[in-house]
Motif scaffolding. Structure first.
Motif, PDB file in Angstrom:
ATOM      1  N   GLN A  17       0.865  -1.189   0.000  1.00 15.90           N
ATOM      2  CA  GLN A  17       0.000   0.000   0.000  1.00 15.90           C
ATOM      3  C   GLN A  17       0.894   1.229   0.000  1.00 15.90           C
ATOM      4  N   GLY A  18       0.706   2.107  -0.974  1.00 16.12           N
ATOM      5  CA  GLY A  18       1.549   3.289  -1.080  1.00 16.12           C
ATOM      6  C   GLY A  18       1.416   4.209   0.121  1.00 16.12           C
ATOM      7  N   GLY A  19       2.524   4.821   0.524  1.00 14.08           N
ATOM      8  CA  GLY A  19       2.502   5.766   1.631  1.00 14.08           C
ATOM      9  C   GLY A  19       1.981   7.109   1.154  1.00 14.08           C
ATOM     10  N   MET A  20       0.854   7.547   1.694  1.00  8.06           N
ATOM     11  CA  MET A  20       0.213   8.774   1.214  1.00  8.06           C
ATOM     12  C   MET A  20       0.085   9.804   2.334  1.00  8.06           C
ATOM     13  N   GLY A  21       0.797  10.916   2.163  1.00  4.03           N
ATOM     14  CA  GLY A  21       0.696  12.008   3.123  1.00  4.03           C
ATOM     15  C   GLY A  21      -0.197  13.089   2.528  1.00  4.03           C
ATOM     16  N   VAL A  22      -0.686  14.004   3.244  1.00  3.86           N
ATOM     17  CA  VAL A  22      -0.503  14.198   4.672  1.00  3.86           C
ATOM     18  C   VAL A  22      -1.676  13.537   5.390  1.00  3.86           C
ATOM     19  N   GLY A  23      -1.418  12.484   6.160  1.00  2.00           N
ATOM     20  CA  GLY A  23      -2.463  11.862   6.949  1.00  2.00           C
ATOM     21  C   GLY A  23      -3.360  10.858   6.255  1.00  2.00           C
ATOM     22  N   ILE A  24      -3.149  10.632   4.964  1.00  2.00           N
ATOM     23  CA  ILE A  24      -4.052   9.736   4.229  1.00  2.00           C
ATOM     24  C   ILE A  24      -3.784   8.276   4.586  1.00  2.00           C
ATOM     25  N   GLY A 225       8.055  -8.644 -15.186  1.00  2.00           N
ATOM     26  CA  GLY A 225       9.193  -8.882 -14.306  1.00  2.00           C
ATOM     27  C   GLY A 225       9.082  -8.371 -12.892  1.00  2.00           C
ATOM     28  N   ALA A 226       7.992  -7.663 -12.571  1.00  2.00           N
ATOM     29  CA  ALA A 226       7.835  -7.157 -11.208  1.00  2.00           C
ATOM     30  C   ALA A 226       7.542  -8.305 -10.241  1.00  2.00           C
ATOM     31  N   ASP A 227       8.098  -8.207  -9.041  1.00  2.00           N
ATOM     32  CA  ASP A 227       7.825  -9.197  -7.992  1.00  2.00           C
ATOM     33  C   ASP A 227       6.584  -8.833  -7.187  1.00  2.00           C
ATOM     34  N   GLY A 228       6.197  -7.580  -7.272  1.00  2.00           N
ATOM     35  CA  GLY A 228       5.032  -7.097  -6.553  1.00  2.00           C
ATOM     36  C   GLY A 228       4.618  -5.743  -7.092  1.00  2.00           C
ATOM     37  N   VAL A 229       3.543  -5.203  -6.539  1.00  2.00           N
ATOM     38  CA  VAL A 229       3.058  -3.893  -6.973  1.00  2.00           C
ATOM     39  C   VAL A 229       2.818  -3.004  -5.761  1.00  2.00           C
ATOM     40  N   GLN A 230       2.904  -1.702  -5.993  1.00  2.00           N
ATOM     41  CA  GLN A 230       2.523  -0.728  -4.976  1.00  2.00           C
ATOM     42  C   GLN A 230       1.294   0.003  -5.478  1.00  2.00           C
ATOM     43  N   MET A 231       0.272   0.117  -4.626  1.00  2.00           N
ATOM     44  CA  MET A 231      -0.979   0.776  -5.002  1.00  2.00           C
ATOM     45  C   MET A 231      -1.357   1.782  -3.918  1.00  2.00           C
ATOM     46  N   GLY A 232      -1.616   3.021  -4.343  1.00  2.00           N
ATOM     47  CA  GLY A 232      -2.035   4.040  -3.393  1.00  2.00           C
ATOM     48  C   GLY A 232      -3.475   4.440  -3.600  1.00  2.00           C
ATOM     49  N   THR A 233      -3.780   4.897  -4.811  1.00  2.00           N
ATOM     50  CA  THR A 233      -5.105   5.411  -5.142  1.00  2.00           C
ATOM     51  C   THR A 233      -6.240   4.464  -4.764  1.00  2.00           C
ATOM     52  N   ARG A 234      -6.102   3.185  -5.032  1.00  2.00           N
ATOM     53  CA  ARG A 234      -7.178   2.224  -4.745  1.00  2.00           C
ATOM     54  C   ARG A 234      -7.524   2.174  -3.263  1.00  2.00           C
ATOM     55  N   PHE A 235      -6.539   2.433  -2.408  1.00  2.00           N
ATOM     56  CA  PHE A 235      -6.780   2.319  -0.970  1.00  2.00           C
ATOM     57  C   PHE A 235      -7.391   3.574  -0.352  1.00  2.00           C
ATOM     58  N   VAL A 236      -7.456   4.660  -1.115  1.00  2.00           N
ATOM     59  CA  VAL A 236      -8.067   5.888  -0.587  1.00  2.00           C
ATOM     60  C   VAL A 236      -9.558   5.679  -0.341  1.00  2.00           C
ATOM     61  N   THR A 237     -10.234   5.009  -1.276  1.00  2.00           N
ATOM     62  CA  THR A 237     -11.678   4.823  -1.147  1.00  2.00           C
ATOM     63  C   THR A 237     -12.015   3.545  -0.384  1.00  2.00           C
ATOM     64  N   THR A 238     -11.329   3.360   0.743  1.00  2.00           N
ATOM     65  CA  THR A 238     -11.657   2.259   1.652  1.00  2.00           C
ATOM     66  C   THR A 238     -12.120   2.841   2.978  1.00  2.00           C
ATOM     67  N   GLU A 239     -12.892   2.058   3.697  1.00  2.00           N
ATOM     68  CA  GLU A 239     -13.398   2.508   4.999  1.00  2.00           C
ATOM     69  C   GLU A 239     -12.257   2.793   5.962  1.00  2.00           C
ATOM     70  N   GLU A 240     -11.178   2.012   5.842  1.00  2.00           N
ATOM     71  CA  GLU A 240     -10.083   2.131   6.801  1.00  2.00           C
ATOM     72  C   GLU A 240      -9.095   3.253   6.486  1.00  2.00           C
ATOM     73  N   CYS A 241      -9.177   3.832   5.282  1.00  2.00           N
ATOM     74  CA  CYS A 241      -8.297   4.955   4.942  1.00  2.00           C
ATOM     75  C   CYS A 241      -8.477   6.045   5.990  1.00  2.00           C
ATOM     76  N   ASP A 242      -7.370   6.660   6.403  1.00  2.00           N
ATOM     77  CA  ASP A 242      -7.391   7.603   7.525  1.00  2.00           C
ATOM     78  C   ASP A 242      -7.900   8.997   7.166  1.00  2.00           C
ATOM     79  N   ALA A 243      -8.169   9.253   5.906  1.00  2.00           N
ATOM     80  CA  ALA A 243      -8.634  10.575   5.473  1.00  2.00           C
ATOM     81  C   ALA A 243     -10.104  10.800   5.836  1.00  2.00           C
ATOM     82  N   ASP A 244     -10.488  12.062   5.869  1.00  2.00           N
ATOM     83  CA  ASP A 244     -11.878  12.449   6.100  1.00  2.00           C
ATOM     84  C   ASP A 244     -12.768  11.893   4.977  1.00  2.00           C
ATOM     85  N   PRO A 245     -14.019  11.543   5.285  1.00  2.00           N
ATOM     86  CA  PRO A 245     -14.926  11.040   4.242  1.00  2.00           C
ATOM     87  C   PRO A 245     -15.043  11.971   3.030  1.00  2.00           C
TER      88      PRO A 245
END
Length: 361
Positions: A17-24, A225-245
């Motif tokens: 999960q991508g690291g998203m600041g400020v506070g996301i 060839g990637a061993d894994g992926v990093q995703m930020g945007t997809r995790f914003v619209t989750t209930e657990e995302c720390d941002a305001d609704p």
């Protein structure tokens, strides 16, 4: 989906999960992702403002905030929890030292080349180090410098393409140039890393980032060839995302044309969702008189049309009339708020369905 091995860490699914600041992305989101078998990441950016009630000193508040977030995450999960620390931050050293002291599983570091990152490791520290790069040249340079100067090899390398959200490690004209697309630069980075692996008998997983949105995207990028992926945007619209609704709703309401490239006060292009605040900036917003935080090395208060820290903090709090949301190129595709569990389950199903289709062709 196969697992992702980073040193002695084993993520059940190859999603960071991508690291998203400020506070996301704070402990709430990071622990939820870790509980589902991915790598959860807390962003160190802006913690001095988020925890300002604990200290009037921005740097002291940031250190306290990172300690608190890592401890809260540890209480909520036994999974892998990392920290994202930008090289461009003035308190970069403090944040790295704190993450290592608190036993963060891994530190991801970009927004500049983290050439001295291994110098902060203390004896017995188990924290893994993963630089974020945007070219094969940068990956090669980091591997060679870390080995020569610290006898340390990156535990993983993240290669971020131009469709990512937030600040981008590209010039404006490169953002739409196919030569710099993730699909073009990833194989080059993988080739360079595999060559280094053979020369030094080691394994460095390569994690691809920037614009990856579906399970099909994950399959296609891992085939390159990637061993894994990093995703930020997809995790914003989750209930657990720390941002305001309201921040999350800005993604759901966004149209394709609302995703804009802006020139950030820190001197880099960035990708964000259009907002009344950004419209005012274009019209000529009053410049700030003083710098309250001294947070980013490359931010020049004499030329900045606004304080980026306050703008991102306001957005995190849902006050989008006074700020804006950073977002990846595919943010306009968001349709609903769901749990992290539901999101990862749907990504896995999409991955397997597409893989099956490919196998049957």
């Amino acid at each position: 989906m196969k697992s992702l091995k980073i040193g002695d860490l084993l993520a059940r699914i190859p999603i960071v999960q991508g690291g998203m600041g400020v506070g996301i992305s704070l402990s709430g989101l990071a622990s939820a992702v870790a509980n589902e078998g991915g790598v959860g990441v807390i962003s160190a950016a802006g913690l001095g403002l988020i925890y300002k009630e604990d200290s009037m000193d921005y740097c002291e508040a940031a250190i306290h905030g990172l300690k608190q977030e890592l401890r809260k995450a540890r209480e909520a999960t036994k999974g892998i929890v990392g920290v994202n620390v930008m090289v461009a931050m003035n308190n970069f050293a403090d944040m790295v030292k704190t993450a290592i002291q608190e036993g963060a599983d891994i530190i991801f570091s970009g927004a500049g080349l983290p050439l001295n990152l291994p110098s902060f490791l203390t004896e017995g520290a188990k924290t893994k180090l993963a630089p974020i790069v945007s070219s094969a040249r940068a990956a090669k340079l980091l591997c060679e410098k870390w080995l020569a100067n610290y006898n340390h090899i990156p535990d993983a390398i993240v290669v971020e393409g131009p469709k990512a959200g937030g600040h981008l490690g590209y010039k404006a004209d490169q953002l739409t140039d196919e030569e710099y697309a993730l699909e073009s630069i990833l194989p080059e980075v993988v080739k360079e890393v595999r060559l280094f692996e053979r020369e030094h008998d080691c394994h460095i997983p390569v994690i691809a980032a920037g614009g990856i949105y579906t399970g099909e995207d994950i399959y296609r990028i891992m085939q390159l060839g990637a061993d894994g992926v990093q995703m930020g945007t997809r995790f914003v619209t989750t209930e657990e995302c720390d941002a305001d609704p309201a921040f999350k709703q800005s993604y759901i309401q966004a149209k394709r044309e609302d995703i804009q490239i802006i020139q950030s006060p820190v001197g880099m292009p960035g990708r964000a969702i259009r907002s009344p605040f950004l419209d005012q900036v274009k019209e000529g917003l009053k410049r700030p008189k003083v710098c309250a935080f001294n947070c980013i090395k490359t931010c020049d208060i004499s030329r900045s049309p606004y304080c980026i820290m306050l703008a991102l903090f306001n957005a995190f709090k849902g006050r989008l009339e006074h700020g804006y949301a950073f977002a990846g190129a595919n943010a306009w595709r968001a349709e609903k708020i769901q749990t992290v569990k539901e999101l990862i389950s749907s990504l896995s199903e999409e991955f397997e369905a597409f893989k099956k289709r490919v196998m049957n062709e």
